[in-house]
Design a protein around this motif. Structure first.
Motif, PDB file in Angstrom:
ATOM      1  N   GLN B 190     -21.337  28.217  20.026  1.00 47.39           N
ATOM      2  CA  GLN B 190     -21.368  27.895  18.597  1.00 47.39           C
ATOM      3  C   GLN B 190     -22.202  26.673  18.307  1.00 47.39           C
ATOM      4  O   GLN B 190     -22.782  26.550  17.234  1.00 47.39           O
ATOM      5  CB  GLN B 190     -19.944  27.644  18.086  1.00 47.39           C
ATOM      6  N   ASN B 191     -22.268  25.739  19.272  1.00 45.73           N
ATOM      7  CA  ASN B 191     -23.104  24.556  19.095  1.00 45.73           C
ATOM      8  C   ASN B 191     -24.551  24.833  19.438  1.00 45.73           C
ATOM      9  O   ASN B 191     -25.342  23.905  19.586  1.00 45.73           O
ATOM     10  CB  ASN B 191     -22.607  23.418  20.000  1.00 45.73           C
ATOM     11  N   LYS B 192     -24.888  26.097  19.572  1.00 47.67           N
ATOM     12  CA  LYS B 192     -26.263  26.535  19.804  1.00 47.67           C
ATOM     13  C   LYS B 192     -26.848  25.971  21.095  1.00 47.67           C
ATOM     14  O   LYS B 192     -28.036  25.671  21.164  1.00 47.67           O
ATOM     15  CB  LYS B 192     -27.181  26.127  18.629  1.00 47.67           C
ATOM     16  N   LYS B 193     -26.024  25.818  22.109  1.00 42.27           N
ATOM     17  CA  LYS B 193     -26.574  25.396  23.393  1.00 42.27           C
ATOM     18  C   LYS B 193     -27.138  26.619  24.094  1.00 42.27           C
ATOM     19  O   LYS B 193     -26.603  27.719  23.975  1.00 42.27           O
ATOM     20  CB  LYS B 193     -25.474  24.801  24.264  1.00 42.27           C
ATOM     21  N   LEU B 194     -28.214  26.393  24.835  1.00 38.29           N
ATOM     22  CA  LEU B 194     -28.824  27.501  25.574  1.00 38.29           C
ATOM     23  C   LEU B 194     -28.353  27.428  27.005  1.00 38.29           C
ATOM     24  O   LEU B 194     -28.693  26.502  27.726  1.00 38.29           O
ATOM     25  CB  LEU B 194     -30.348  27.371  25.530  1.00 38.29           C
ATOM     26  N   PHE B 195     -27.537  28.390  27.411  1.00 36.55           N
ATOM     27  CA  PHE B 195     -27.087  28.377  28.793  1.00 36.55           C
ATOM     28  C   PHE B 195     -26.858  29.816  29.208  1.00 36.55           C
ATOM     29  O   PHE B 195     -26.805  30.715  28.374  1.00 36.55           O
ATOM     30  CB  PHE B 195     -25.800  27.556  28.952  1.00 36.55           C
ATOM     31  N   ASN B 213     -17.730  40.922  28.917  1.00 34.14           N
ATOM     32  CA  ASN B 213     -17.651  41.585  27.612  1.00 34.14           C
ATOM     33  C   ASN B 213     -17.574  40.591  26.469  1.00 34.14           C
ATOM     34  O   ASN B 213     -18.329  40.655  25.494  1.00 34.14           O
ATOM     35  CB  ASN B 213     -16.371  42.414  27.589  1.00 34.14           C
ATOM     36  N   GLU B 214     -16.625  39.653  26.623  1.00 34.09           N
ATOM     37  CA  GLU B 214     -16.415  38.658  25.570  1.00 34.09           C
ATOM     38  C   GLU B 214     -17.653  37.807  25.366  1.00 34.09           C
ATOM     39  O   GLU B 214     -18.031  37.476  24.248  1.00 34.09           O
ATOM     40  CB  GLU B 214     -15.250  37.738  25.947  1.00 34.09           C
ATOM     41  N   LEU B 215     -18.298  37.437  26.461  1.00 32.62           N
ATOM     42  CA  LEU B 215     -19.474  36.578  26.337  1.00 32.62           C
ATOM     43  C   LEU B 215     -20.646  37.326  25.730  1.00 32.62           C
ATOM     44  O   LEU B 215     -21.421  36.763  24.964  1.00 32.62           O
ATOM     45  CB  LEU B 215     -19.871  36.022  27.706  1.00 32.62           C
ATOM     46  N   ALA B 216     -20.743  38.611  26.079  1.00 38.27           N
ATOM     47  CA  ALA B 216     -21.839  39.392  25.508  1.00 38.27           C
ATOM     48  C   ALA B 216     -21.697  39.451  23.989  1.00 38.27           C
ATOM     49  O   ALA B 216     -22.687  39.426  23.255  1.00 38.27           O
ATOM     50  CB  ALA B 216     -21.850  40.782  26.118  1.00 38.27           C
ATOM     51  N   LYS B 217     -20.430  39.497  23.523  1.00 36.01           N
ATOM     52  CA  LYS B 217     -20.216  39.510  22.069  1.00 36.01           C
ATOM     53  C   LYS B 217     -20.720  38.240  21.419  1.00 36.01           C
ATOM     54  O   LYS B 217     -21.084  38.221  20.250  1.00 36.01           O
ATOM     55  CB  LYS B 217     -18.718  39.634  21.761  1.00 36.01           C
ATOM     56  N   LEU B 218     -20.721  37.135  22.201  1.00 35.76           N
ATOM     57  CA  LEU B 218     -21.189  35.870  21.644  1.00 35.76           C
ATOM     58  C   LEU B 218     -22.673  35.681  21.856  1.00 35.76           C
ATOM     59  O   LEU B 218     -23.201  34.595  21.590  1.00 35.76           O
ATOM     60  CB  LEU B 218     -20.458  34.703  22.323  1.00 35.76           C
ATOM     61  N   ASP B 219     -23.355  36.703  22.372  1.00 35.92           N
ATOM     62  CA  ASP B 219     -24.794  36.614  22.637  1.00 35.92           C
ATOM     63  C   ASP B 219     -25.139  35.577  23.689  1.00 35.92           C
ATOM     64  O   ASP B 219     -26.183  34.941  23.625  1.00 35.92           O
ATOM     65  CB  ASP B 219     -25.571  36.260  21.356  1.00 35.92           C
ATOM     66  N   VAL B 220     -24.266  35.384  24.631  1.00 37.37           N
ATOM     67  CA  VAL B 220     -24.572  34.483  25.743  1.00 37.37           C
ATOM     68  C   VAL B 220     -25.102  35.335  26.892  1.00 37.37           C
ATOM     69  O   VAL B 220     -24.482  36.330  27.246  1.00 37.37           O
ATOM     70  CB  VAL B 220     -23.300  33.743  26.200  1.00 37.37           C
ATOM     71  N   PRO B 221     -26.234  34.992  27.476  1.00 38.25           N
ATOM     72  CA  PRO B 221     -26.733  35.797  28.603  1.00 38.25           C
ATOM     73  C   PRO B 221     -25.770  35.736  29.781  1.00 38.25           C
ATOM     74  O   PRO B 221     -25.424  34.653  30.248  1.00 38.25           O
ATOM     75  CB  PRO B 221     -28.074  35.140  28.969  1.00 38.25           C
ATOM     76  N   VAL B 222     -25.320  36.907  30.220  1.00 39.23           N
ATOM     77  CA  VAL B 222     -24.325  36.982  31.287  1.00 39.23           C
ATOM     78  C   VAL B 222     -24.864  37.819  32.420  1.00 39.23           C
ATOM     79  O   VAL B 222     -25.559  38.790  32.194  1.00 39.23           O
ATOM     80  CB  VAL B 222     -23.041  37.680  30.778  1.00 39.23           C
ATOM     81  N   LYS B 223     -24.521  37.397  33.644  1.00 38.13           N
ATOM     82  CA  LYS B 223     -24.870  38.217  34.803  1.00 38.13           C
ATOM     83  C   LYS B 223     -23.618  38.393  35.620  1.00 38.13           C
ATOM     84  O   LYS B 223     -22.922  37.428  35.930  1.00 38.13           O
ATOM     85  CB  LYS B 223     -25.939  37.486  35.613  1.00 38.13           C
ATOM     86  N   LEU B 224     -23.332  39.629  36.017  1.00 38.76           N
ATOM     87  CA  LEU B 224     -22.141  39.895  36.811  1.00 38.76           C
ATOM     88  C   LEU B 224     -22.484  39.869  38.284  1.00 38.76           C
ATOM     89  O   LEU B 224     -23.521  40.378  38.691  1.00 38.76           O
ATOM     90  CB  LEU B 224     -21.615  41.283  36.477  1.00 38.76           C
ATOM     91  N   LEU B 225     -21.597  39.278  39.070  1.00 35.06           N
ATOM     92  CA  LEU B 225     -21.808  39.272  40.515  1.00 35.06           C
ATOM     93  C   LEU B 225     -20.590  39.879  41.170  1.00 35.06           C
ATOM     94  O   LEU B 225     -19.484  39.703  40.683  1.00 35.06           O
ATOM     95  CB  LEU B 225     -21.888  37.845  41.060  1.00 35.06           C
ATOM     96  N   ILE B 226     -20.783  40.518  42.312  1.00 35.60           N
ATOM     97  CA  ILE B 226     -19.595  40.844  43.084  1.00 35.60           C
ATOM     98  C   ILE B 226     -19.143  39.551  43.758  1.00 35.60           C
ATOM     99  O   ILE B 226     -19.926  38.612  43.924  1.00 35.60           O
ATOM    100  CB  ILE B 226     -19.833  41.945  44.133  1.00 35.60           C
ATOM    101  N   ASP B 227     -17.884  39.493  44.116  1.00 39.10           N
ATOM    102  CA  ASP B 227     -17.333  38.252  44.649  1.00 39.10           C
ATOM    103  C   ASP B 227     -18.081  37.756  45.868  1.00 39.10           C
ATOM    104  O   ASP B 227     -18.199  36.547  46.089  1.00 39.10           O
ATOM    105  CB  ASP B 227     -15.855  38.459  45.012  1.00 39.10           C
TER     106      ASP B 227
END
Lengths: 399, 349
Positions: B190-195, B213-227
């Motif tokens: 919300q503070n428009k930080k780019l991360f 899922n939740e982060l994608a809704k906020l338009d934050v670039p997300v990458k999933l990793l296996i553990d």
């Protein structure tokens, strides 16, 4: 003082701290306080001035530290006055039934309750106070004090107490070197080899004190490029009769195995125990850790900063003039903005400070004694109030 | 095999349902009702049985409510329904209710910590401040109900404190679905930080998928990793952010299985590990190794049948010692791990 600070650069955190404290003292004594909520008025005035001072020189953390110390002093003195007033109120209430009209709203809360509530405003938030209400600060005793004469004497008393406490603070700042130097004998033993970098007044007083007590030891001084203040320190040490060896900063790793202890000064100490020190200090700290040499940092309490460094290399650093490194005459064609593409290929960066992480520091010696880096948060909790971490006027709506 | 009730609730919140989980939960539910019915708090009420366990279960069904808050609300209900006439009687009733809550789920640390915190508050403040029992009682009920707000505010405070540590262009590694960490990242977005965020999958809960899922809704670039890919990607990470199920006295944390592993890798590569936890999760535990805590088990669905003589490690959580943690973000401020024992000593001793 802001203009003064910008133009002719008061050097050294001790001088800056002292100037700040004296300035705030005059602000407080000149401030006219209303009858109610005097502490609030004083705090606002100090915050207003403090904001400007900090904005003028954000890298000099001592300014912010002293502003926060003064704010903490105001809150503390206000608290001790109100608890004293409650004590008096209790006595007068018991003996004097005619003053019932003054005590209308306050019969439900006993003195103990108000004292406990007032105490909790000053403590930093903790698990104990998690479930408690935040009490309306200072409103209760104000309404119940009887008589105008009483009120004005209380207001004078608050300013008087605060100014006395600020005087003590100034005294502490001025004498911090002596108090630290007193502890020198416990740490420097016979026939030791001490390493230091650059020149710090605290370190030189520390070493002189040990010399006074007839300890014989040798000192390796790293010159501290590009300002070469190590040269000055070496001269002072020789004048006092100490065996000194001068080395370059790059030679620290080569010589560290012959050293028993590293003693250095600091520009500021952060809340996590990290140290902002003159450039080159991280190098010495790493060398000391590699060879298991104790790395001791001397810092007066005005250097303790309640902030956590989240990007210290950039935000808490100062870039000085490249002329300290290079002579413009020789390099004028490399650094010429007018030639070629307009941007020179040679850049010169001259950072003034280094960040040493807490895990590299063995011991902090302050005027309050010697401490572990993981203990520094305690001293900070003692000296500062949690409300003052961000020095901003209340005009901004709540977070 | 038994299943920790705490992780049962978490799974219910996440909506992750597997067939054996269903069977387990049904069995556990019938068990709980039986024991719950027996836990009648005797306040002298004839006929009507009040069960603190039922009350607790009602509250903790809400996905946004923390365990400790549910516990304290349940204890507030105990006070409301009690017929005690003195503080001492009330305290004894509360102690009984708190003990029964704790024994119903021995694995949940925040439940135990929340109960202890409330009991401590009751015993310490009541005798000192009020001479009148009824006003004391109503004050206790009011504070307990306010605690829900405190918890919610705590998340906001933690989010605010962590904002400075998230700089533009940073890469954050997150493990497990912590509501506090979610709040931190939400506020940063919300503070428009780019991360950008790297999420571990978080088997067997698959909490990483939900977080992604939740982060994608906020338009934050997300990458999933296996553990297992954590060490592989650790050099592009700038910081690790985790929540905590509990913060122990040494300053270490107890969190979802895999946190210790990630902290070890981060430490060896000099990456900071930040923990976001509310202060009521501080517990008086001092585990010396991984097996020192009570076991909290969670069945794992491998997708293929496992032969019966093969053992499966089903522990749901691990302990991360304090030397691998850099800072703790709590509603009491930014703390180094050594501050935790100080706070606990001030509260309990």
């Amino acid at each position: 003082m802001v203009a003064h600070g910008r133009q002719c650069k008061i050097e050294g955190s001790q001088a800056t701290a002292r100037q700040t404290a004296e300035l705030l003292r005059s602000v407080i004594s000149q401030q006219r306080v209303p009858y109610t909520n005097q502490a609030g008025a004083l705090i606002d005035a100090v915050k207003a001035v403090g904001e400007q001072l900090i904005a003028a020189n954000p890298v000099e953390l001592a300014v912010g530290n002293i502003v926060r110390r003064v704010l903490h002093i105001i809150r503390e003195e206000d608290l001790s006055l109100t608890t004293a007033a409650i004590g008096e109120l209790n006595l007068s209430a018991v003996s004097d039934d005619e003053n019932d009209d003054d005590r209308d709203g306050n019969t439900t809360l006993s003195a103990a309750a108000v004292a406990a509530a007032a105490r909790s405003t000053l403590r930093p938030p903790s698990l104990q106070t998690l479930l408690e209400d935040t009490p309306v600060s200072a409103a209760v005793p104000q309404t119940s004090s009887s008589g105008a004469a009483d009120k004005s004497s209380r207001s004078r008393k608050l300013k008087h107490d605060v100014i006395e406490a600020v005087n003590e603070l100034i005294q502490d700042i001025v004498t911090c070197h002596e108090q630290i130097a007193e502890q020198a004998v416990e740490h420097i033993h016979q026939n030791e080899v001490i390493l230091t970098l650059g020149s710090s007044r605290t370190v030189s007083e520390f070493l002189f004190a040990a010399k006074e007590k007839k300890r014989s030891f040798r000192v390796f001084v790293a010159e501290g490029a590009p300002r070469y203040q190590g040269h000055l320190l070496a001269k002072e040490l020789v004048a006092r009769g100490l065996q000194t060896t001068l080395i370059t900063d790059s030679a620290v790793f080569a010589m560290i195995s012959r050293v028993n202890m590293v003693i250095v000064g600091a520009h500021a100490v952060m809340a996590n125990g990290g140290v902002i020190a003159p450039v080159g200090m991280n190098l010495v700290a790493l060398a000391a850790q590699k060879h298991a040499v104790p790395f001791v940092v001397l810092a007066g309490s005005h250097k303790l900063c309640p902030l956590y460094p989240h990007n210290p290399e950039v935000l808490l650093n100062e870039l000085r003039s490249p002329s300290e490194l290079l002579d413009f005459g020789e390099f004028s064609d490399c650094m010429d903005f007018g030639s070629g593409s307009g941007s020179p290929l040679l850049h010169v960066v001259n950072p003034a400070f280094d960040y040493v992480p807490p895990k590299l520091v063995s011991l902090f010696i302050t005027d309050a004694g010697g401490h572990n880096p993981s203990y520094m948060y305690r001293l900070i909790a003692d000296y500062y109030s949690a409300d003052d971490l961000v020095v901003q006027r209340r005009a901004i709506a709540g977070n | 095999m038994s299943m920790s009730a705490y992780y049962q609730t978490r799974a219910a919140h996440h909506g992750v349902v597997t067939s054996d989980w269903l069977a387990q939960s049904q069995e556990a539910a019938t068990r709980a009702v039986v024991t719950g019915g027996q836990e009648i708090v005797d306040g002298g009420k004839s006929g009507r049985a009040f069960s603190v366990i039922d009350e607790f279960n009602n509250w903790r069904k809400q996905p946004d409510l923390a365990e400790a808050v549910a516990a304290i609300r349940a204890l507030a209900a105990v006070i409301r329904n009690s017929e005690a006439k003195t503080m001492m009687e009330l305290e004894i009733e509360l102690k009984k209710a708190s003990d029964s809550l704790k024994s119903w789920d021995t694995t949940s640390i925040s439940l135990t910590a929340g109960c202890d915190l409330f009991m401590r508050y009751v015993t310490r403040t009541s005798a000192l401040e009020y001479e009148d029992f009824n006003s004391a009682r109503s004050r206790l009920i009011e504070r307990a109900e306010k605690f829900g707000e405190i918890s919610y505010k705590a998340r906001k405070i933690i989010a605010m404190l962590s904002q400075d540590f998230i700089f533009d262009g940073c890469t954050i590694l997150v493990h497990g679905f912590s509501r506090v960490v979610m709040e931190v990242l939400k506020m940063a977005a919300q503070n428009k930080k780019l991360f950008r965020v790297l999420c571990t999958e978080g088997r067997p809960d698959r909490s990483g998928l939900r977080l992604a899922n939740e982060l994608a809704k906020l338009d934050v670039p997300v990458k999933l990793l296996i553990d297992s890919a954590v060490a592989y990607t650790m050099d592009e990470v700038d910081m690790v952010f985790v929540g905590a199920d509990g913060v122990v006295e040494s300053g270490g944390i107890i969190n979802m299985m895999g946190t210790y592993q990630i902290a070890l890798v981060a430490h060896s590569m000099n990456k900071p590990v930040y923990v976001a936890a509310e202060s009521y999760k501080f517990a008086r535990l001092y585990p010396l190794d991984q097996k020192d805590m009570g076991p909290a088990l969670r069945p794992i669905d491998f997708g293929v049948p496992i032969p019966s003589k093969v053992e499966v490690e089903t522990s749901a959580r691990d302990y991360t010692p304090p030397q691998y943690l850099t800072l703790l973000f709590t509603d009491l401020g930014v703390l180094t791990p050594s501050v935790v024992s100080d706070e606990l000593i001030q509260l309990y001793l």
